[in-house]
Design an enzyme around this catalytic site. Structure first.
Site, PDB file in Angstrom:
ATOM      1  N   ASP A 213       0.917  -1.118   0.057  1.00 50.92           N
ATOM      2  CA  ASP A 213       0.095  -0.185   0.296  1.00 50.92           C
ATOM      3  C   ASP A 213       0.906   1.213  -0.003  1.00 50.92           C
ATOM      4  O   ASP A 213       1.738   1.283   0.652  1.00 50.92           O
ATOM      5  CB  ASP A 213      -0.800  -0.234   1.137  1.00 50.92           C
ATOM      6  N   GLU A 283       2.056  -0.205  -4.655  1.00 52.52           N
ATOM      7  CA  GLU A 283       1.162   0.820  -5.339  1.00 52.52           C
ATOM      8  C   GLU A 283       1.829   2.292  -5.301  1.00 52.52           C
ATOM      9  O   GLU A 283       2.419   2.562  -4.138  1.00 52.52           O
ATOM     10  CB  GLU A 283      -0.014   0.912  -4.109  1.00 52.52           C
ATOM     11  N   HIS A 345      -9.966  -0.466  -6.598  1.00 53.33           N
ATOM     12  CA  HIS A 345     -10.825  -0.117  -5.476  1.00 53.33           C
ATOM     13  C   HIS A 345     -10.642   1.530  -5.197  1.00 53.33           C
ATOM     14  O   HIS A 345     -11.613   1.899  -4.194  1.00 53.33           O
ATOM     15  CB  HIS A 345     -10.670  -0.875  -4.020  1.00 53.33           C
ATOM     16  N   ASP A 346      -9.818   2.056  -5.703  1.00 54.29           N
ATOM     17  CA  ASP A 346      -9.968   3.678  -5.633  1.00 54.29           C
ATOM     18  C   ASP A 346     -10.215   4.256  -6.829  1.00 54.29           C
ATOM     19  O   ASP A 346     -10.026   5.471  -6.770  1.00 54.29           O
ATOM     20  CB  ASP A 346      -8.273   3.879  -5.238  1.00 54.29           C
TER      21      ASP A 346
END
Ligand code: GLC
Ligand code: CA
Length: 563
Positions: A213, A283, A345-346
């Protein structure tokens, strides 16, 4: 004549699962509920493994965070890194899922969230308890400026200052996201050691990889200097990120020391890879391609792959897409393996960004470019964003800045399994945590499996062809630029076989003159017909149609066609 762009550098002789495979992202809260609380869970993933591995036919799953969490940011605020939130199951269920996934031939990637914990994590509770607590320096604490304002101008991605005042010890603490997600201080070696232990825990349990992340946020300017304003902010960033996009993020993330951390993290992964190859995908959102590529490491000794989000930010236009794909290929370090993403999901879902018709082209693009695709759950159904009423908003970003379009709930709605109540996501008498797509009756898995022209059928065909065709998974990529307007054409080849991918983005028919030496057979059309059609000379390609053309063995290289 043919484009000079040719990228091969095939991976090492023995390509690994994360190179030839396709990754399927599961947003756990929305995949399958098994205990009737309206939230997806680990048991739900176990229940759907047959779908994932056999019906769909992907090679790996990435599961978003399932660790104990107050759920302020739906699991990206972790209060215990080495356990499972009871809402999702327990460690025994996770181990069961891991074993079952492996039995199905699926690799399992879990989320690793190094930049911040929850404010409920025991480390932070200790840290905030007093200025001389041994864990004080596990987070970033600073005195206010003379006028009482925060130590610098850094902003939280979710809105407002990145600093929150803590009255107990009369200092500010740093949080790049929500105030209940305090940033860990990775300059403290004890933090790195503790977080590497977290990774060891999951590696020893048997996971195959980590999705890291906000990988670049862990290293900031040691002097915490102000960010300068961005003199030329990119409109798409301002639209999707708000005020955060008005600064140049030169000090609050991606300090060069981050390379050292990922080199050491790679060594950790490598030490577990002798019998089971492990991987990391980070990410990161660096728009500069050479910076992005630098996170592979100078000796390919950092991240196995930095996520390539570049297709998410560009206009849906063939010239721009072709240029971008070629630029990504050109930016890759020697032997580095690319990857492609069209949704997560973003981000607003691809079917909403480009429309249902072009979502089919997008799927063909994603699954035929050179590099590992990550497929977001539901995109195989063409699921669109779902309009969320203000009173149903869940995302902290939306709640912080309502109605401005930053919310991520629309792309996180429940998977559509069948035409029954709640689309089979949760029991009939349960309220799902987010509303279902209104198109559930038409778009669900069961309905689409029965329809030879459905998006799901197309996706399954593409995955199956890719799986059985090395040219399409690990083969080389060559752009073909002599094409009509609004078309993208490229060739994938592994030496033995050649495939030509032809994508017509125009809303009208186009004709393509193929080199006279090409003889081929259409293997897949996004329209669901034309299979096995012989092609030679002029190819007519319908509006919004994409085709994969298998060239007859022995067909000459396109360059060989006389100029
Ligand atoms: C990443 C996640 C996002 C989350 C943020 C903070 O960007 O993908 O969902 O809100 O990190 O952890
Ligand atoms: Ca549940």
């Amino acid at each position: 004549m043919a484009s000079p762009t040719q990228q091969s550098h095939p991976p090492d002789n023995q390509p690994l699962w994360w190179q030839y495979g396709v990754v399927y992202q599961i947003y756990i809260r929305s995949f399958q509920d098994t205990n009737g609380d309206g939230l997806g869970d680990l048991g739900g993933i176990i229940q759907r493994l047959d779908y994932i591995s056999d019906t769909l036919g992907v090679d790996a799953i990435w599961i978003t965070p399932f660790y104990p969490s107050p759920m302020v940011d739906f699991g990206y605020d972790i209060s215990d890194y080495t356990d499972v939130d009871p809402r999702f199951g327990d460690l025994v269920t996770f181990k069961w899922l891991l074993d079952e996934a492996h039995r199905h031939g699926l690799k399992v990637i879990v989320d690793y969230v190094p930049n911040h914990t929850s404010s409920e994590h025991p480390w932070f509770k200790e840290s905030r308890s007093s200025c001389d607590n041994p864990r004080r320096n596990w987070y970033t604490w600073r005195d206010p400026q003379a006028d009482g304002s925060p130590p610098n101008n850094w902003l939280s991605v979710f809105g407002g200052s990145a600093w929150t005042w803590d009255a107990t010890t009369a200092q500010y603490y740093l949080h790049s996201f929500h105030r209940e997600q305090p940033d860990l201080n990775w300059r403290n070696p004890a933090v790195q050691a503790a977080m590497f232990d977290v990774a060891r825990f999951w590696l020893e349990l048997g996971v195959d990889g980590f999705r890291i992340d906000v990988a670049l946020l862990i290293m900031k300017d040691p002097e915490l200097r102000d960010n300068p304003p961005d003199p030329d902010p990119e409109p798409v960033w301002v639209r999707t990120m708000g005020p955060w996009a008005l600064q140049l993020h030169v000090h609050d993330l991606a300090h060069p020391d981050v390379h050292r951390v990922y080199r050491e993290f790679r060594q950790l992964l490598d030490s577990y890879s002798a019998t089971q190859p492990r991987m990391s995908v980070g990410e990161l959102h660096d728009r500069d391609l050479s910076m992005w590529a630098s996170y592979y490491g100078q000796r390919l000794d950092e991240l196995h792959m930095p996520f390539n989000f570049h297709l998410l930010g560009v206009e849906w236009n063939t010239t721009i897409i072709q240029r971008l794909v070629d630029a990504v290929e050109a930016a890759l370090p020697e032997r580095a393996w690319p990857n492609w993403v069209l949704g997560n999901h973003d981000q607003s879902r691809i079917a909403s960004r480009v429309g249902a018709e072009h979502a089919r082209l997008a799927m063909m693009l994603l699954l035929t470019l050179r590099g590992t695709p990550t497929l977001y759950y539901g995109d195989e159904l063409g699921m669109p964003d779902v309009l969320i009423a203000p009173e149903d908003a869940q995302d902290p970003w939306e709640r912080n800045a309502p109605g401005q379009g930053f919310g991520r709930d629309p792309e996180r709605t429940p998977m559509l399994w069948d035409a029954g109540p709640n689309a089979g996501f949760c029991p009939p008498d349960t309220r799902p945590w987010l509303p279902l797509a209104p198109q559930a009756e038409r778009l669900n898995v069961a309905a689409q499996l029965a329809d030879p022209h459905s998006m799901l059928t197309l996706t399954r065909r593409l995955l199956q062809l890719r799986r059985t065709t090395p040219a399409l998974s690990i083969g080389s990529y060559r752009a073909w630029n002599e094409v009509p307007d609004d078309c993208v054409v490229y060739v994938r080849s592994d030496g033995a076989e050649q495939y030509v991918i032809i994508l017509n983005f125009a809303y009208e028919e186009r004709q393509i003159e193929l080199p006279s030496c090409w003889r081929g057979v259409i293997r897949i059309s996004t329209c669901g017909d034309r299979h096995d059609e012989d092609v030679r000379g002029t190819l007519r390609i319908r509006r919004s149609e994409g085709v994969i053309l298998g060239l007859a063995v022995g067909a000459d290289q396109p360059e060989a066609d006389g100029a």
